[in-house]
Design an enzyme around this catalytic site. Structure first.
Site, PDB file in Angstrom:
ATOM      1  N   THR A  84       0.824  -1.209   0.000  1.00 33.87           N
ATOM      2  CA  THR A  84       0.000   0.000   0.000  1.00 33.87           C
ATOM      3  C   THR A  84       0.852   1.250   0.000  1.00 33.87           C
ATOM      4  O   THR A  84       0.464   2.287  -0.555  1.00 33.87           O
ATOM      5  CB  THR A  84      -0.936  -0.017   1.231  1.00 33.87           C
ATOM      6  OG1 THR A  84      -1.858  -1.095   1.077  1.00 33.87           O
ATOM      7  CG2 THR A  84      -1.706   1.279   1.383  1.00 33.87           C
ATOM      8  N   THR A  97       1.543  -4.186   4.334  1.00 34.26           N
ATOM      9  CA  THR A  97       1.336  -4.479   5.753  1.00 34.26           C
ATOM     10  C   THR A  97       0.841  -5.902   6.007  1.00 34.26           C
ATOM     11  O   THR A  97       1.012  -6.431   7.100  1.00 34.26           O
ATOM     12  CB  THR A  97       0.307  -3.503   6.358  1.00 34.26           C
ATOM     13  OG1 THR A  97      -0.935  -3.646   5.660  1.00 34.26           O
ATOM     14  CG2 THR A  97       0.787  -2.069   6.294  1.00 34.26           C
ATOM     15  N   ASP A  98       0.217  -6.525   5.001  1.00 31.77           N
ATOM     16  CA  ASP A  98      -0.479  -7.792   5.261  1.00 31.77           C
ATOM     17  C   ASP A  98       0.444  -8.918   5.728  1.00 31.77           C
ATOM     18  O   ASP A  98       0.062  -9.712   6.588  1.00 31.77           O
ATOM     19  CB  ASP A  98      -1.240  -8.240   4.009  1.00 31.77           C
ATOM     20  CG  ASP A  98      -2.487  -7.397   3.766  1.00 31.77           C
ATOM     21  OD1 ASP A  98      -2.912  -6.693   4.701  1.00 31.77           O
ATOM     22  OD2 ASP A  98      -3.027  -7.438   2.646  1.00 31.77           O
TER      23      ASP A  98
HETATM   24  N1  ASP Z   1      -2.679  -5.528   0.729  1.00 27.61           N
HETATM   25  C1  ASP Z   1      -1.660  -4.550   1.041  1.00 27.61           C
HETATM   26  C2  ASP Z   1      -0.318  -5.249   1.097  1.00 27.61           C
HETATM   27  O1  ASP Z   1      -0.079  -5.955   2.052  1.00 27.61           O
HETATM   28  C3  ASP Z   1      -1.980  -3.911   2.333  1.00 27.61           C
HETATM   29  C4  ASP Z   1      -1.010  -2.879   2.809  1.00 27.61           C
HETATM   30  O2  ASP Z   1       0.110  -2.770   2.366  1.00 27.61           O
HETATM   31  O3  ASP Z   1      -1.407  -2.151   3.751  1.00 27.61           O
HETATM   32  O4  ASP Z   1       0.472  -5.097   0.210  1.00 27.61           O
END
Ligand code: ASP
Length: 323
Positions: free
Chosen positions: A16, A95-96
């Site tokens: 993200t 973040t995932d």
């Molecule tokens: N789906 C995204 C990822 O993990 C979520 C994020 O980065 O916050 O790349």
């Protein structure tokens, strides 16, 4: 020529933090991994002219992280850490699965210099984009004298690889470190540290990882829950799974039907570990359980730990993780 240990290498992997939406007010309908790492750095004026090198390792939504990307990342980190002019590494990441990558890198590299994962909960196009500040703070940590180990920086808080976990799907401050609490905070460009840097040793060095990531031992996670049948265990064994981590209830208890299926898998040579579904805390061993405990590791980190143990010493992987 730079001064010794003055360069920060920023490795981009997507997420993200590199995401983009068509509307600045859209915080959820964006596409991850749209901006290159050089663009992310250009959005942080405070880093202009700083001794920074950027390298794009991957460009993906971290929900789709693969062992092959981890392999490349570990090798590139090892390469840069061997350069005396490099102070530390920052990895921009989704973040995932950030907490999984953090634990994988700690257990393969155990770096004596800092590797700091930086992420964001809002895309780069958002009114409230948190990526630029998180990236700046991560570079601050990577430059901090004496910093070491793998950490993650979000919302001004620094988390250790062993403890960090995503605890919220939306809010900006979406990460926590459970009972341990954060390792420190970055305030106005200065790290205030509360406890020691991560120091868990390497289980399998980056150079020892099998080149074909498809050949890494298959380890899966199953969850114990009301009404569990255990049928999934037989399917995993038939698919060649070498290890299973059960995300157990409470203090490591497993539904009796799932427990029977896991015991049969263990008898057939599959390594079975227990971890807890609980958000905080660790399993406290009572000494009479059938499956070794993964200690304080979450199910996703226990999966990585067991996979690396199976690579390092296949026959010893039945042993419990003691810490
Ligand atoms: N789906 C995204 C990822 O993990 C979520 C994020 O980065 O916050 O790349």
């Amino acid at each position: 020529m730079q001064n010794e240990s003055s360069i920060v290498v920023v490795l981009g992997t997507g997420g993200t933090i590199a995401g983009a939406a068509s509307e600045v007010t859209d915080n959820v309908g964006y596409v991850a991994a749209q901006r290159g790492v050089a663009q992310l750095l250009a959005a942080v004026p405070a880093l202009a002219g700083a001794p920074i090198e950027a390298e794009q390792i991957a460009q993906l939504d971290s929900k789709d992280m693969t062992h092959a990307v981890w392999h490349t990342l570990a090798l590139r980190c090892a390469h840069h850490l061997a350069r005396p002019e490099v102070a530390g590494i920052v990895i921009t990441h989704g973040t995932d699965t950030l907490e999984e990558t953090a634990w994988f890198l700690q257990r393969t590299l155990a770096p004596a210099r800092p590797i700091v994962l930086a992420a964001a909960m809002r895309p780069a196009t958002a009114l409230q984009a948190d990526g630029p500040q998180n990236l700046l703070d991560a570079v601050t940590v990577a430059r901090t004298p004496g910093a070491r180990g793998v950490t993650a920086l979000l919302a001004g808080r620094l988390h250790a690889a062993a403890d960090v976990r995503k605890v919220h799907p939306y809010r900006l401050d979406a990460f926590a470190s459970g009972d341990a609490g954060p390792l420190g905070v970055v305030e106005e460009g200065v790290l205030r540290r509360f406890r020691e840097w991560p120091c868990e040793p390497s289980l399998v060095g980056a150079a020892q990882l099998p080149a074909d990531a498809g050949a890494w031992p298959a380890v899966e996670i199953v969850t114990s829950h009301a009404g569990a049948s255990g049928a999934i265990v037989a399917a995993l064994c038939a698919a060649g799974t070498r290890g299973i981590v059960v995300a157990a209830t409470g203090n490591g208890s497993v539904h009796e039907r799932l427990e029977r299926a896991l015991a049969a898998a263990q008898d057939a040579g599959v390594s079975v570990w227990r971890s807890t579904r609980c958000l905080d805390g660790r399993i406290i061993d009572s000494g009479d359980t059938a499956f070794p405990s993964a200690g304080a590791l979450t199910p996703t980190k226990a999966r990585i730990e067991l996979m690396l143990r199976l690579m390092a010493a296949p026959s010893a992987a039945q042993a419990a993780r003691s810490s």
